[in-house]
Design an enzyme around this catalytic site. Structure first.
Site, PDB file in Angstrom:
ATOM      1  N   GLU A 130       4.127   6.565   3.400  1.00  0.00           N
ATOM      2  CA  GLU A 130       5.169   6.202   4.374  1.00  0.00           C
ATOM      3  C   GLU A 130       5.276   4.683   4.423  1.00  0.00           C
ATOM      4  O   GLU A 130       4.280   4.003   4.642  1.00  0.00           O
ATOM      5  CB  GLU A 130       4.838   6.791   5.743  1.00  0.00           C
ATOM      6  CG  GLU A 130       4.808   8.317   5.750  1.00  0.00           C
ATOM      7  CD  GLU A 130       6.086   8.946   5.230  1.00  0.00           C
ATOM      8  OE1 GLU A 130       7.181   8.461   5.566  1.00  0.00           O
ATOM      9  OE2 GLU A 130       6.003   9.902   4.439  1.00  0.00           O
ATOM     10  N   CYS A 156       7.962  -0.144  11.974  1.00  0.00           N
ATOM     11  CA  CYS A 156       8.767   0.268  10.816  1.00  0.00           C
ATOM     12  C   CYS A 156      10.136   0.717  11.301  1.00  0.00           C
ATOM     13  O   CYS A 156      11.120   0.637  10.584  1.00  0.00           O
ATOM     14  CB  CYS A 156       8.062   1.368  10.063  1.00  0.00           C
ATOM     15  SG  CYS A 156       7.571   2.714  11.132  1.00  0.00           S
TER      16      CYS A 156
HETATM   17  P1  NAP Z   1       0.218  -3.139   4.106  1.00  0.00           P
HETATM   18  O1  NAP Z   1      -0.068  -4.549   3.908  1.00  0.00           O
HETATM   19  O2  NAP Z   1       0.909  -2.389   3.030  1.00  0.00           O
HETATM   20  O3  NAP Z   1      -1.194  -2.447   4.431  1.00  0.00           O
HETATM   21  C1  NAP Z   1      -1.304  -1.086   4.766  1.00  0.00           C
HETATM   22  C2  NAP Z   1      -2.692  -0.606   4.415  1.00  0.00           C
HETATM   23  O4  NAP Z   1      -2.843  -0.655   2.993  1.00  0.00           O
HETATM   24  C3  NAP Z   1      -3.804  -1.486   4.984  1.00  0.00           C
HETATM   25  O5  NAP Z   1      -4.879  -0.662   5.367  1.00  0.00           O
HETATM   26  C4  NAP Z   1      -4.179  -2.338   3.790  1.00  0.00           C
HETATM   27  O6  NAP Z   1      -5.491  -2.826   3.821  1.00  0.00           O
HETATM   28  C5  NAP Z   1      -4.041  -1.333   2.667  1.00  0.00           C
HETATM   29  N1  NAP Z   1      -3.947  -1.911   1.331  1.00  0.00           N
HETATM   30  C6  NAP Z   1      -3.548  -3.147   0.970  1.00  0.00           C
HETATM   31  N2  NAP Z   1      -3.612  -3.271  -0.384  1.00  0.00           N
HETATM   32  C7  NAP Z   1      -4.054  -2.085  -0.862  1.00  0.00           C
HETATM   33  C8  NAP Z   1      -4.319  -1.578  -2.159  1.00  0.00           C
HETATM   34  N3  NAP Z   1      -4.172  -2.309  -3.253  1.00  0.00           N
HETATM   35  N4  NAP Z   1      -4.756  -0.294  -2.290  1.00  0.00           N
HETATM   36  C9  NAP Z   1      -4.925   0.478  -1.206  1.00  0.00           C
HETATM   37  N5  NAP Z   1      -4.697   0.052   0.049  1.00  0.00           N
HETATM   38  C10 NAP Z   1      -4.265  -1.202   0.222  1.00  0.00           C
HETATM   39  O7  NAP Z   1       1.066  -2.876   5.436  1.00  0.00           O
HETATM   40  P2  NAP Z   1       0.798  -3.449   6.893  1.00  0.00           P
HETATM   41  O8  NAP Z   1       1.156  -4.886   6.922  1.00  0.00           O
HETATM   42  O9  NAP Z   1      -0.547  -3.027   7.368  1.00  0.00           O
HETATM   43  O10 NAP Z   1       1.837  -2.614   7.750  1.00  0.00           O
HETATM   44  C11 NAP Z   1       3.171  -2.972   7.893  1.00  0.00           C
HETATM   45  C12 NAP Z   1       4.054  -2.116   7.016  1.00  0.00           C
HETATM   46  O11 NAP Z   1       3.842  -0.747   7.323  1.00  0.00           O
HETATM   47  C13 NAP Z   1       5.529  -2.369   7.257  1.00  0.00           C
HETATM   48  O12 NAP Z   1       6.206  -2.402   6.032  1.00  0.00           O
HETATM   49  C14 NAP Z   1       5.963  -1.151   8.072  1.00  0.00           C
HETATM   50  O13 NAP Z   1       7.326  -0.848   7.976  1.00  0.00           O
HETATM   51  C15 NAP Z   1       5.096  -0.092   7.489  1.00  0.00           C
HETATM   52  N6  NAP Z   1       4.942   1.053   8.382  1.00  0.00           N
HETATM   53  C16 NAP Z   1       5.553   2.223   8.066  1.00  0.00           C
HETATM   54  C17 NAP Z   1       5.462   3.312   8.913  1.00  0.00           C
HETATM   55  C18 NAP Z   1       6.136   4.612   8.580  1.00  0.00           C
HETATM   56  O14 NAP Z   1       5.800   5.618   9.195  1.00  0.00           O
HETATM   57  N7  NAP Z   1       7.053   4.641   7.638  1.00  0.00           N
HETATM   58  C19 NAP Z   1       4.731   3.197  10.094  1.00  0.00           C
HETATM   59  C20 NAP Z   1       4.107   1.982  10.383  1.00  0.00           C
HETATM   60  C21 NAP Z   1       4.210   0.920   9.520  1.00  0.00           C
HETATM   61  P3  NAP Z   1      -5.774  -4.343   4.274  1.00  0.00           P
HETATM   62  O15 NAP Z   1      -5.367  -4.421   5.684  1.00  0.00           O
HETATM   63  O16 NAP Z   1      -7.220  -4.468   4.051  1.00  0.00           O
HETATM   64  O17 NAP Z   1      -4.948  -5.205   3.370  1.00  0.00           O
END
Ligand code: NAP
Length: 515
Positions: A286, A320
């Site tokens: 997601e 999001c």
């Molecule tokens: P993110 O930077 O993509 O991180 C999400 C998760 O992925 C974190 O736990 C992060 O760990 C981990 N991660 C990073 N690099 C990775 C890799 N190479 N392999 C596996 N996992 C990895 O996103 P965010 O900044 O936390 O969240 C914001 C984003 O989430 C926005 O784009 C928002 O729209 C989206 N979102 C979507 C929904 C939905 O339901 N569609 C809901 C909420 C948020 P680290 O923190 O250690 O980097």
């Protein structure tokens, strides 16, 4: 027998006793700040030399906690432990698994103010947003527990004379849960308990900005009776342990919520079949949004103004589902813009120490820099109506910002900013407004403000988003009422908190017996 599911009520902080309770928890949390949290592998707490430091984004010098940081060796141990535990957990009774969720929900409900206070500190959420985040976590547990009990019965299929047929669900295996920081409790809880209650074992890698609340939740699961190895807690760097887990041949299921960039990369990696892997991995991915509030000329303008302000600036636009685009019919454009600007100027921004602060900080320095950069882009692309200022001296604060008169293709109309910035574009008519709203690679949420039934019907058919709302804001989905998930590059449309969600974590098995 469980009572029918109902969502957890929100706390009214205008009531003095509620306010006092949270104030007192905030004071208590302040005395606890700076504690150390361990990994959990196979029921054993593991402390590591290297730590993740979690800070209060509204008061940078305040350290919420130090959390052990896993490396690949820990990740390997966690996979082995989860795989071992799966051999028994998979055969446990669904009611027993559901009961653990119900117990965990009860524990959280009893400690609700404490968890709310922690979230205010660790994510910088305003009081009402933190309260709603905790309530949503409780809802996920209550809802999925009930769903599992139903799902365990299987689904009706046909039998014939001499042949008895059944259609049952069976768990997938070891799951990796990778949540974001923006719903540091709700999404972390939902994406952890869904694989657990369906009989999978879980490795939870929390977001590095908000690992303390995840550590506290894992302790609640232990208190609720989860056996060793069934939940493993593995904070660590996304690129180091995240990649390792995603690539691992013993992982059966990956449930990710986060950015498009990380999500698409993970989706691709998970598709690879690695050595000693005997199954295809399931992925729930997601991702982001670029969500639109459409305002028609036959609309209640009060509702429109409220919908735009709430959608754009709730939790500083770090949802999001945030309404980061307002597409307004030209007949009412000037009036709506003027009134939204006026309302926005009244919003208070600061550390969320009291319930009357409308907007807290953004999550960290990287987010602050990225959003400020988009504000510069916006100044070149449109007309700055209010905001545009940031201050990262004490915490990461950005004023709610409105840009007007945007071209549909402008970057701030197309790219996810994930901050308190909304872009206004003018539409010639309702069809044009829908066309602009659909002009995005994302398809998560949208809202349409209109009193015209035909237009409601048209948008219902043609506005291509996973969650479409009429005459309200486009944020604030509630478990069991607004199953949540997006189309297009917003993800796999898993519809968290909905009737189809748990089945995505399981394998359907057809059993046919001749007699
Ligand atoms: P993110 O930077 O993509 O991180 C999400 C998760 O992925 C974190 O736990 C992060 O760990 C981990 N991660 C990073 N690099 C990775 C890799 N190479 N392999 C596996 N996992 C990895 O996103 P965010 O900044 O936390 O969240 C914001 C984003 O989430 C926005 O784009 C928002 O729209 C989206 N979102 C979507 C929904 C939905 O339901 N569609 C809901 C909420 C948020 P680290 O923190 O250690 O980097």
């Amino acid at each position: 027998m469980l009572t029918p599911y109902k969502h957890e009520p929100f706390t009214d902080f205008s009531i003095e006793s509620n306010r006092k309770r949270l104030e007192s928890e905030l004071e208590k949390i302040e005395r606890k700040l700076g504690g150390t949290y361990d990994l959990l592998i196979d029921g054993e707490k593991v402390l590591t030399e290297e730590k993740i430091t979690s800070i209060n984004p509204g008061k940078k010098e305040e350290i919420v906690g130090y959390v052990a940081k896993a490396n690949q060796e820990h990740a390997e141990k966690a996979v082995q432990a989860a795989n071992q535990a799966f051999q028994t957990w998979r055969y446990t009774n669904a009611i027993d698994r559901a009961n653990i969720l119900i117990r965990a929900a009860a524990i959280i409900r009893r400690r609700k103010s404490e968890f709310t206070a922690l979230l205010i500190k660790e994510a910088g959420k305003p009081w009402n947003e933190a309260d709603a985040d905790i309530a949503e976590g409780i809802d996920f547990m209550e809802y999925y527990a009930r769903q599992m009990i139903e799902l365990d019965k299987g689904k009706e299929i046909n039998s014939r004379p001499g042949e008895y047929n059944r259609y049952l669900y069976t768990p997938s295996g070891v799951a990796v849960t990778i949540p974001p920081w923006n719903f540091a409790f709700a999404i972390m809880v939902g994406t952890t308990v869904a694989p657990l209650v369906t009989g999978n074992t879980v490795i939870l890698k929390p977001a590095s900005a908000t690992p303390v609340i995840a550590a506290e939740f894992v302790d609640v699961l232990l208190e609720a009776g989860i056996p060793d190895g069934v939940i493993n807690f593995l904070p660590g760097s996304g690129s180091e342990v995240g990649d390792y887990l995603v690539d691992h041949p013993k992982i059966a299921l990956i449930t990710f919520t986060g950015s498009r960039e990380v999500g698409t990369r993970l989706y691709e990696r998970a598709a690879a079949v690695n050595e000693n892997q005997f199954h295809l991995k399931r992925t729930i991915v997601e991702m982001g949004g670029k969500d639109t509030v459409v305002v028609d000329n036959e609309a209640d303008i009060d509702i429109a103004v409220d919908a735009i302000v709430t959608s754009a600036f709730g939790f500083s636009g770090q949802k999001c589902s945030a309404g980061s685009r307002a597409v307004v019919h030209e007949d009412v454009y000037d009036e709506v813009l003027e009134r939204v600007v006026k309302r926005t100027k009244e919003l208070t921004v600061g550390e969320t120490t009291t319930p009357d602060v409308n907007m807290g900080p953004v999550i960290d320095q990287a987010a602050f820099n990225k959003i400020m950069n988009y504000i510069e882009i916006g100044k070149a692309e449109g007309k700055l109506m209010t905001g545009g200022e940031g201050d990262d001296s004490k915490g990461y604060f950005i004023q709610p910002t409105i840009f007007a008169n945007l071209d549909v293709e402008a970057r701030i109309m197309q790219e996810e900013i994930f901050g308190p910035v909304v872009a206004f574009a003018k539409a010639k008519d309702f069809d044009h407004a829908l066309e602009i709203a659909n002009n995005s690679e994302y398809g998560l949420t949208g809202a349409v403000i209109t009193n015209n039934r035909e237009k409601i019907n048209k948008a219902s058919r043609e506005f291509h988003v996973g969650n479409l709302y009429f005459n309200r804001n486009c944020t604030g989905a509630i478990v069991g009422y607004h199953p949540f998930g997006g189309f297009k590059m917003s993800g796999t449309d898993s519809k968290a908190g909905g009737p189809d969600y748990l089945a995505l974590h399981m394998l359907a098995k057809t059993i046919s017996e001749s007699y």
